[in-house]
Design a protein around this motif. Structure first.
Motif, mmCIF file in Angstrom:
data_model
loop_
_atom_site.group_PDB
_atom_site.id
_atom_site.type_symbol
_atom_site.label_atom_id
_atom_site.label_comp_id
_atom_site.label_asym_id
_atom_site.label_seq_id
_atom_site.Cartn_x
_atom_site.Cartn_y
_atom_site.Cartn_z
ATOM 1 N N SER A 177 0.841 -1.194 0.000
ATOM 2 C CA SER A 177 0.000 0.000 0.000
ATOM 3 C C SER A 177 0.875 1.242 0.000
ATOM 4 C CB SER A 177 -0.906 0.002 1.239
ATOM 5 O OG SER A 177 -0.113 0.051 2.412
ATOM 6 N N VAL A 178 0.252 2.372 -0.279
ATOM 7 C CA VAL A 178 0.974 3.633 -0.343
ATOM 8 C C VAL A 178 1.390 4.059 1.055
ATOM 9 C CG1 VAL A 178 0.770 6.068 -0.972
ATOM 10 C CG2 VAL A 178 -0.237 4.304 -2.423
ATOM 11 N N LEU A 179 2.580 4.590 1.163
ATOM 12 C CA LEU A 179 3.082 5.065 2.450
ATOM 13 C C LEU A 179 2.386 6.375 2.796
ATOM 14 C CD1 LEU A 179 5.274 4.430 4.605
ATOM 15 C CD2 LEU A 179 6.753 6.007 3.373
ATOM 16 N N PRO A 180 1.705 6.456 3.943
ATOM 17 C CA PRO A 180 0.999 7.690 4.302
ATOM 18 C C PRO A 180 1.935 8.898 4.330
ATOM 19 C CG PRO A 180 0.386 5.886 5.763
ATOM 20 C CD PRO A 180 1.541 5.401 4.937
ATOM 21 N N GLY A 181 1.451 10.004 3.757
ATOM 22 C CA GLY A 181 2.228 11.238 3.762
ATOM 23 C C GLY A 181 3.319 11.309 2.717
ATOM 24 N N TRP A 182 3.438 10.289 1.917
ATOM 25 C CA TRP A 182 4.492 10.253 0.896
ATOM 26 C C TRP A 182 3.866 10.398 -0.484
ATOM 27 C CZ3 TRP A 182 9.775 9.799 0.134
ATOM 28 C CH2 TRP A 182 10.194 9.358 -1.119
ATOM 29 N N HIS A 183 4.515 11.137 -1.354
ATOM 30 C CA HIS A 183 4.085 11.221 -2.750
ATOM 31 C C HIS A 183 5.241 10.773 -3.634
ATOM 32 C CE1 HIS A 183 1.539 12.670 -6.058
ATOM 33 N NE2 HIS A 183 2.692 12.927 -6.655
ATOM 34 N N ASP A 184 4.995 9.734 -4.410
ATOM 35 C CA ASP A 184 6.027 9.279 -5.340
ATOM 36 C C ASP A 184 6.380 10.413 -6.291
ATOM 37 O OD1 ASP A 184 5.828 6.824 -4.158
ATOM 38 O OD2 ASP A 184 4.845 5.828 -5.840
ATOM 39 N N HIS A 185 7.654 10.528 -6.593
ATOM 40 C CA HIS A 185 8.107 11.562 -7.516
ATOM 41 C C HIS A 185 9.236 11.007 -8.366
ATOM 42 C CE1 HIS A 185 10.552 11.939 -3.847
ATOM 43 N NE2 HIS A 185 11.530 12.343 -4.640
ATOM 44 N N GLY A 186 9.854 11.848 -9.163
ATOM 45 C CA GLY A 186 10.911 11.390 -10.053
ATOM 46 C C GLY A 186 12.164 12.216 -9.929
ATOM 47 N N SER A 187 13.180 11.801 -10.670
ATOM 48 C CA SER A 187 14.413 12.573 -10.722
ATOM 49 C C SER A 187 15.155 12.265 -12.004
ATOM 50 C CB SER A 187 15.316 12.263 -9.518
ATOM 51 O OG SER A 187 15.743 10.909 -9.534
ATOM 52 N N ILE A 188 15.943 13.231 -12.445
ATOM 53 C CA ILE A 188 16.878 13.049 -13.556
ATOM 54 C C ILE A 188 18.246 13.410 -13.008
ATOM 55 C CG2 ILE A 188 17.492 13.738 -15.906
ATOM 56 C CD1 ILE A 188 14.559 14.660 -16.241
ATOM 57 N N SER A 189 19.229 12.569 -13.224
ATOM 58 C CA SER A 189 20.539 12.799 -12.599
ATOM 59 C C SER A 189 21.659 12.334 -13.511
ATOM 60 C CB SER A 189 20.623 12.069 -11.256
ATOM 61 O OG SER A 189 20.471 10.667 -11.433
ATOM 62 N N ALA A 190 22.863 12.786 -13.161
ATOM 63 C CA ALA A 190 24.059 12.441 -13.931
ATOM 64 C C ALA A 190 25.115 11.864 -13.010
ATOM 65 C CB ALA A 190 24.608 13.680 -14.643
ATOM 66 N N ILE A 191 25.778 10.802 -13.464
ATOM 67 C CA ILE A 191 26.910 10.205 -12.753
ATOM 68 C C ILE A 191 28.148 10.380 -13.610
ATOM 69 C CG2 ILE A 191 27.925 8.050 -11.924
ATOM 70 C CD1 ILE A 191 25.088 7.104 -11.274
ATOM 71 N N ASP A 192 29.197 10.922 -13.024
ATOM 72 C CA ASP A 192 30.484 11.074 -13.707
ATOM 73 C C ASP A 192 31.178 9.719 -13.701
ATOM 74 O OD1 ASP A 192 33.092 11.588 -14.511
ATOM 75 O OD2 ASP A 192 33.158 13.545 -13.529
ATOM 76 N N VAL A 193 31.347 9.132 -14.875
ATOM 77 C CA VAL A 193 31.966 7.810 -14.947
ATOM 78 C C VAL A 193 33.436 7.875 -14.525
ATOM 79 C CG1 VAL A 193 32.445 5.848 -16.466
ATOM 80 C CG2 VAL A 193 30.347 7.160 -16.776
ATOM 81 N N GLY A 194 34.055 9.040 -14.642
ATOM 82 C CA GLY A 194 35.445 9.172 -14.235
ATOM 83 C C GLY A 194 35.655 9.031 -12.741
ATOM 84 N N THR A 195 34.640 9.411 -11.961
ATOM 85 C CA THR A 195 34.777 9.370 -10.499
ATOM 86 C C THR A 195 33.789 8.426 -9.830
ATOM 87 O OG1 THR A 195 33.206 11.188 -10.190
ATOM 88 C CG2 THR A 195 35.532 11.770 -10.526
#
Length: 942
Positions: free
Chosen positions: A442-460
């Protein structure tokens, strides 16, 4: 050098001279300041554009300085074209030569003009009605190569269409090359196949139904390209699956990845199952939740690495891996990386699998304590992920990997099962083991699912920036050479962002939830971005439309009203629904030889001794080389091409007539050998005569893999009958899985309104909790059908209320929404159905209970001079593998040959280890996949 490139990319329209250097075949794009030239035609070749799945386009016309001019140039609303198209979209468009290839639900394929959306052709399966019952509205796209368009259908077939016309070239059941891979056993297809090096590669969905995960490669003529499927986990009831038939998983349900520079195939595997009840699969469950590397040419494993052991939260390694060359520590390295549904990222050496980075966080919260029976446990992320099928992208200029993620949560309550309930749950069709509050919590009370876009530096190996979005990101990221990234969210917004900083430069409201990634291409010098919208129920309450929207510079700036979003997301994943558990193939133990006479002697295919089944080894491809020879008398035949189970061996017979085949040694089966071609065959240095070719052409033989048979005794009893006994075991001395209840059976007859038999109809049953669906075999010429069936639901009802439907071609006959059919719980049943005239409203009589059930186990039988010998009595192998049979007196003085058959049998009484076999299902002749000649005994005359 890098900074210089970045400077040029940051100045998209500056050098006026650049606009004067347009050569033939290059045109300017849409009008507007800063619009740069782009090559005339640059396509988007597949799910991830290129076989390495990098989702990176070389196009630069749309760039950070002019992206604000990006607008919608056309929309294809598939439901306006055909109102029967169901709502929901997860398709990833492919563009080649000015044509967009897109799928809609029910495995429809559309070819559209890439510049205006006009329909060029459309293909629909002829049995589309049955797809309405799968509970899935997703098909994620096609593969296009060698003039063909390939799509996978929910009922486990691979389809080849003519790329130009859409005409059906072939539709091949996947089970033909992958034993047991059918919807009746819990498999389904929702994803796009991949084309690489003139091969089509696919896996299948179905983890939650206890199936056995696999990957298979085909030539583009749909002949098998590998001698065997690559199975990701052990056979049923062996290795870590030994405790129950519902233990399985490890499926490859998302697109695979190919490194064409090394001809290596990479893929991620799903969770082991039962999803939320790991007590039935203790340990690390090797090769589930893993990335695996295999040789594209042979299907043999190179290496594997597991991302999560002992998974009890339904997290898969589902994201298609990326393979690329990146700089680490100032040196270039070939890398394969993947993010998981747990929300973490891994990178490995592409050649060796050695870890480079592990468990780099992509999402904010990765908190998943152990589940507890009857107690609330808060889990981050929910079973949606994380990184679900959402593909990543790699940009070589920034050296960044970009992920679009779902930041989700749920509360889980592990089911508190009584011993009786546990016993009920261990059969096919009653596979729910896990959560009291629904499959995914079930859905966690008080929580709203959301999204993100992110970048990972492969060098580090570090996350360098992250942007939060208001709704989960399901569709993934696409990047371009101009320094832009694009992603569509559950809020219906298409976002363009700067790759270096993550700054969002452009948003466009499409009007419907997005659960697919953008495809970028150019036609006649104009750059386009295509994305499907409509989503599914798991993408922010989607399933609202089925559209393709295409954007370009200078397009309409008018945006759509935002979609209506739920106040709180329901994380219940609409995962693959059908049945459960795979079949095992069949066995052997001695030379198999077939022959015909010629002037040089008998034409023969000799296949040598059979191979013995070995315990499954996660660090092995679980194959063994088997050798054979083709001869005329004692003279070898060179240059013969041979086929084994539809797979054409890559090498013709050598000068000594020999050939080799890599046999799967984990499952009992006979692999049929036949002649594929004699075009270049020679004997004694000359071409074959017509008579010699005729003698060879129709020869067949077989490679057999089976359990060893020993301790064989034969005794003539006082009444003249013959008692034969022995023991079966693998190379470690372990007996085969003992016979056990598999499921129940539903059978009957389908007639039309006049009482005539209906052929080709499929009976579909569905419990009210949607936990269990069955699909019967298509009715035969007499109207008869059979189905694996288990009347059971989470509520433990008896009788169980079940919805009944009949799919016949494009017509679906259904009972009224409020009408269900009562079935006795966990009983076989007989149900005859008469279809109505002039209506699709189905009236189904109350079914009758049948005293029978379906069991699975290994039987050992014999053949004699007259074929299969039906025993008077037969006993299943017991817990030690000991078996026995009583044969009629007519076999005295005869030579008998053993065979083994692992399959499902209908029995009118309970089958148990060491108990009697119901002989009503004893075969009159042996199917081709059953290995015969596994051992020989001579029965004394008295």
């Amino acid at each position: 050098m890098t900074s210089c490139k970045r400077q040029r990319r940051a100045r998209p329209g500056a050098p006026a001279l650049a606009l004067l250097l347009v050569t033939a075949g290059v045109a300017l794009g849409a009008a507007g300041a800063g619009v740069r030239a782009t090559p005339s035609n640059v396509g988007w070749g597949g799910f991830g554009n290129t076989a390495d799945e990098n989702r990176h386009s070389p196009l630069t016309q749309i760039d950070p300085r002019n992206v604000d001019q990006l607008g919608r140039v056309f929309t294809v609303d598939f439901r306006k074209i055909d109102p029967t198209v169901r709502r929901g979209q997860q398709s990833y468009p492919v563009e080649i030569g000015g044509t967009l290839y897109v799928t809609t639900n029910n495995d429809n394929v559309w070819a559209l003009d890439a510049t205006n959306g006009d329909v060029k052709w459309r293909w629909q399966p002829d049995n589309v009605a049955v797809f309405n019952n799968f509970g899935i509205v997703a098909n994620r796209g096609v593969a296009v190569c060698d003039g063909r368009v390939f799509v996978l259908t929910l009922d486990m077939t691979i389809v080849a269409l003519d790329q130009r016309t859409g005409k059906l070239i072939a539709r091949v059941p996947i089970a033909r090359a992958v034993p047991g891979a059918s919807s009746n056993f819990g498999y389904s297809e929702t994803s796009a196949p991949i084309c690489a090096a003139h091969r089509v590669i696919l896996g299948a969905a179905g983890s939650e139904y206890g199936v056995r995960g696999f990957v298979m490669a085909y030539d583009t003529n749909l002949a098998p390209a590998w001698p065997n499927p690559f199975w990701t986990i052990p056979p049923s009831l062996r290795g870590w699956r030994r405790l129950s038939r519902v233990v399985g998983g490890g499926v490859v349900w998302t697109p695979t990845t190919v490194d064409l520079s090394t001809h290596t195939l990479y893929f991620g595997t799903g969770s082991a199952t039962p999803l939320y009840y790991p007590a039935f699969r203790p340990g690390s469950n090797p090769r589930a939740d893993s990335i695996v590397a295999v040789d594209l040419a042979t299907g043999k494993m190179k290496w594997w690495q597991q991302q999560m052991a002992h998974n009890e939260w339904s997290y898969d390694t589902a994201q298609p891996p990326l393979v690329y060359t990146a700089k680490i520590g100032g040196k270039k390295r070939r890398i394969v990386s993947v993010a998981t549904m747990e929300g973490v990222w891994f990178a490995y050496d592409a050649r060796t699998g050695a870890p480079i980075y592990q468990r780099v966080k992509v999402i904010d919260r990765t908190e998943h304590p152990a589940l507890q029976p009857g107690k609330l446990v808060s889990v981050f992320p929910s079973s949606l992920g994380g990184l679900n099928y959402s593909p990543a992208s790699y940009d070589p200029h920034t050296n960044y990997v970009f992920n679009a993620a779902s930041e989700t949560a749920a509360t889980f309550i592990q089911a508190k099962l009584t011993p009786t309930q546990k016993k009920r749950k261990l059969i096919q069709g009653d596979v729910f083991l896990g959560l009291e509050n629904g499959d995914f919590g079930s859905v966690l009370p008080g929580w709203h699912d959301h999204g993100s876009i992110s970048a990972i530096d492969v060098g580090t190996g570090r996350q360098v920036w992250k942007v939060r979005t208001p709704e989960p990101e399901r569709g993934g990221v696409t990047t371009t050479e101009s320094g832009l990234g694009f992603a569509g969210g559950g809020d219906g917004v298409l976002r363009a962002f700067d790759l270096k900083t993550g700054k969002v430069l452009r948003t466009f409201q499409t009007g419907n939830q997005i659960a697919a990634g953008p495809s970028i291409y150019a036609v006649d010098g104009k750059e386009y971005l295509a994305i499907t919208s409509g989503g599914t129920p798991t993408s922010s309450g989607g399933g609202t439309a089925s559209q393709l929207q295409v954007f370009a510079l200078g397009g309409s700036q008018t945006q759509s009203p935002p979609p209506k979003l739920p106040l709180r997301l329901d994380p219940a994943e609409a995962r693959t629904t059908i049945l459960a558990s795979p079949t095992a193939p069949k066995p052997a133990l001695r030379p198999a030889v077939t022959s015909k006479m010629t002037a040089l002697g008998r034409a023969r295919i000799s296949t040598g001794s059979a191979l013995s089944i070995r315990p499954w080894d996660p660090n092995s491809s679980n194959q063994q080389d088997a050798a054979g020879r083709v001869t005329l008398g004692r003279t070898p035949v060179k240059g013969v091409r041979l086929r084994v189970d539809g797979y054409t061996l890559p090498a013709a017979t050598a000068a000594d007539g020999s050939f080799h085949y890599a046999a799967d040694i984990t499952a009992a089966r006979r692999h049929r050998v036949s002649i594929a071609s004699l075009t270049r065959a020679t004997v004694k240095g000359r071409r074959l005569t017509d008579a010699e070719q005729g003698a060879l052409r129709n020869l067949t033989a077989g490679f057999s893999v089976g359990y060893g048979i020993d301790r064989v005794t034969v005794r003539v009893q006082k009444n003249g009958t013959v008692l034969v006994s022995g023991r079966v075991h693998d190379t470690a001395g372990t007996p085969p899985p003992h016979v056990s209840l598999f499921t129940y059976q539903l059978s009957g007859k389908i007639t039309d309104s006049s009482g005539k038999p209906v052929q080709g109809a499929v009976v579909v049953t569905r419990t009210q909790d949607r936990q269990f669906w069955t699909f019967s075999s298509a009715s035969n010429a007499n109207g008869h059908y059979t189905s694996f069936f288990a009347a059971s639901d989470q509520a433990g009802a008896d009788p169980v209320p079940i919805t009944v439907q009949v799919a016949s071609g494009a017509t679906l006959y259904v009972t009224p929404a409020t009408v269900t059919v009562p079935f006795r719980s966990l009983q076989s049943a007989v149900m005859d159905i008469q279809l109505p005239a002039g209506s699709t409203a189905l009236v189904v009589p109350k079914p009758s209970t049948e005293a029978a059930a379906v069991y699975e186990g290994l039987v050992v039988g014999v053949t004699g001079p007259g074929g299969v010998v039906k025993p008077l009595t037969e006993r299943w192998p017991d817990a030690r593998g000991s078996f026995s049979m009583v044969l009629p007196a007519s076999v005295r003085g005869k030579r008998l040959h053993f065979w083994e058959n692992q399959r499902q049998f209908v029995s009118g009484f309970a089958a148990r280890p060491g108990g009697l076999v119901d002989l009503r299902s004893w075969p009159g002749s042996l199917p081709p996949a059953v290995a015969a000649g596994l051992g020989t005994v001579v029965v004394p005359k008295r």
